[in-house]
Design a protein around this motif. Structure first.
Motif, short mmCIF file in Angstrom:
data_model
loop_
_atom_site.label_atom_id
_atom_site.label_comp_id
_atom_site.label_asym_id
_atom_site.label_seq_id
_atom_site.Cartn_x
_atom_site.Cartn_y
_atom_site.Cartn_z
N ARG A 251 1.00 -1.31 0.13
CA ARG A 251 0.38 0.06 0.29
C ARG A 251 0.98 1.22 0.32
N VAL A 252 0.78 2.04 -0.70
CA VAL A 252 0.99 3.49 -0.84
C VAL A 252 0.41 4.70 -1.28
N PRO A 253 0.72 5.47 -0.41
CA PRO A 253 -0.80 7.16 -0.80
C PRO A 253 -1.26 6.82 -2.00
N GLY A 254 -0.50 6.40 -3.16
CA GLY A 254 -1.37 6.79 -4.12
C GLY A 254 -2.05 5.43 -4.39
N GLY A 255 -2.52 4.60 -3.56
CA GLY A 255 -2.79 3.03 -4.15
C GLY A 255 -2.15 1.79 -3.21
N GLU A 256 -2.66 0.72 -4.78
CA GLU A 256 -1.98 -0.33 -4.09
C GLU A 256 -1.55 -1.67 -4.95
N VAL A 257 -0.62 -2.35 -5.26
CA VAL A 257 -0.14 -2.97 -5.93
C VAL A 257 -0.13 -4.22 -5.36
N LEU A 258 -0.05 -5.27 -6.47
CA LEU A 258 0.23 -6.68 -5.69
C LEU A 258 2.11 -7.39 -6.17
N VAL A 259 2.97 -7.34 -5.56
CA VAL A 259 4.16 -8.07 -5.68
C VAL A 259 4.53 -9.77 -5.62
N LEU A 268 5.04 -7.44 -10.74
CA LEU A 268 4.37 -6.25 -9.66
C LEU A 268 2.73 -6.03 -11.09
N ARG A 269 1.26 -6.56 -10.23
CA ARG A 269 0.23 -6.25 -11.29
C ARG A 269 0.06 -4.58 -10.50
N GLY A 270 -0.63 -4.36 -11.05
CA GLY A 270 -1.26 -3.25 -10.20
C GLY A 270 -1.99 -2.24 -11.59
N PRO A 271 -2.73 -1.05 -11.46
CA PRO A 271 -4.08 0.05 -12.33
C PRO A 271 -2.77 0.87 -13.40
N SER A 272 -3.55 1.27 -13.92
CA SER A 272 -3.13 2.26 -14.93
C SER A 272 -3.94 2.96 -15.32
N VAL A 273 -3.84 4.39 -15.06
CA VAL A 273 -4.95 5.10 -15.35
C VAL A 273 -4.14 5.93 -16.56
N LEU A 274 -5.76 6.59 -17.45
CA LEU A 274 -4.60 7.18 -19.01
C LEU A 274 -5.98 8.50 -18.21
N VAL A 275 -5.38 9.77 -17.75
CA VAL A 275 -6.02 11.25 -17.72
C VAL A 275 -6.43 12.10 -19.24
N GLY A 276 -5.68 11.73 -19.76
CA GLY A 276 -6.18 12.98 -21.40
C GLY A 276 -4.44 12.49 -22.56
N SER A 277 -5.50 13.63 -23.35
CA SER A 277 -4.12 13.63 -24.14
C SER A 277 -4.20 15.52 -24.59
#
Ligand SMILES: N[C@@H](CCC[C@H](N)C(=O)O)C(=O)O
Length: 289
Positions: A251-259, A268-277
């Motif tokens: 758990r990190v300040p910006g969310g959570e990942v699985l190692v 390493l498994r976790g999310p990605s977000v594309l905000v815009g372009s």
């Protein structure tokens, strides 16, 4: 000049598609682009190109082991303009960007980095979010070292996951105490032990497969997550628990990942977000030193 903006657990990046490798990513330009007041703002930059094109343009002298000319290559730069070998959150965002834009049609492919090939699986993906697993390669323990953060000495394990880390498991630390830690100033560390600098992770001990972590990144400062840092943290937490292998939720300040650490390597498994372009003004870019 086109760009996209994305983040992995709030470790954020400007993505620059540059298939013909025309962009001059000198440090001053990258630093201005990543500046949160005078630029777009980000922890780092991900240039998108094929490995062979980067080699032909002289950005890479040679291809890292396991990376072929036709592989995608994440040309990663820290927010201060320096080049780093690897970025775990960046690879997830990079893979997401390739899938979301249609540049890559497969859900399993190789992303090259200066640390070597990083195979990815994009489990799910749309234009906004993705769930990505990255094979992070070998986890090499370097021995014990320490860092001073806000006047307090933290001792930890030096770990190389393509880039250098000092992962400090602090037995007395709770999630609340960790959140209260002042990480505004750069930690002091041994330059003899880490001649190329280091990313410093401070974390709670492993309880029920979970740790809480904060990180001060080389070339950036405190970030809300660091993918390679979560791998180093997981390996150090397992080691402190008397184990060499296992799965750890970080758990990190910006969310959570699985190692997952197995056989001396990590995933390493976790999310990605594309905000815009959008488009970066060419005059602004060219006027930068
Ligand atoms: N945030 C990244 C790591 C980026 C490189 C690092 N700052 C370094 O200089 O080694 C990650 O998600 O791994």
């Amino acid at each position: 000049m086109e760009f996209s903006k994305g983040h992995g657990t709030e470790n954020d990046f400007v993505v620059l598609p540059d298939l013909d490798v025309r962009l001059d990513l000198r440090a001053e330009r990258v630093a201005a682009l990543c500046d949160r007041r005078r630029g777009l703002g980000a922890d780092g930059v991900l240039r998108v190109a094929r490995a062979g094109a980067l080699r032909a343009a002289g950005v890479l002298e040679a291809l890292p082991e396991g990376v072929g000319d036709d592989d995608w290559f994440m040309d990663y730069r820290n927010g201060d303009g320096s080049i780093a070998e690897m970025c775990g959150n960046g690879v997830r965002v990079f893979a997401h960007y390739l899938r979301a834009t249609g540049l890559e049609g497969a859900s399993e492919f190789v992303v090259g980095s200066r640390a070597g090939a990083r195979p990815v699986v994009v489990h799910s993906c749309d234009g906004w979010t993705a769930d990505v697993t990255v094979q992070m390669g070998t986890v090499t323990e370097l021995g014990t070292s320490s860092a001073i953060v806000a006047g307090q000495t933290f001792t930890g394990l030096g770990i190389d996951v393509g880039n250098p880390h000092l992962a400090c498991v602090e037995e007395s630390l709770t999630a609340d105490k960790l959140a209260a830690l002042d990480l505004t100033a750069a930690p002091a560390f041994s330059a003899a032990f880490f001649p190329h600098g280091v990313n410093v992770e401070i974390l709670t001990p492993l309880v029920d497969g979970v740790v809480d972590m904060r990180v001060y990144e080389r070339g950036v400062g405190e970030t809300r997550s660091c993918g390679t840092g979560t791998v180093a943290a997981a390996a150090a937490a397992l080691r402190a628990d008397g184990r060499e292998e296992g799965e750890v939720r970080v758990r990190v300040p910006g969310g959570e990942v699985l190692v997952a650490v197995r056989g001396g390597a990590a995933e390493l498994r976790g999310p990605s977000v594309l905000v815009g372009s959008g488009r970066i003004d060419d005059d602004w870019w060219n006027a930068l030193a």
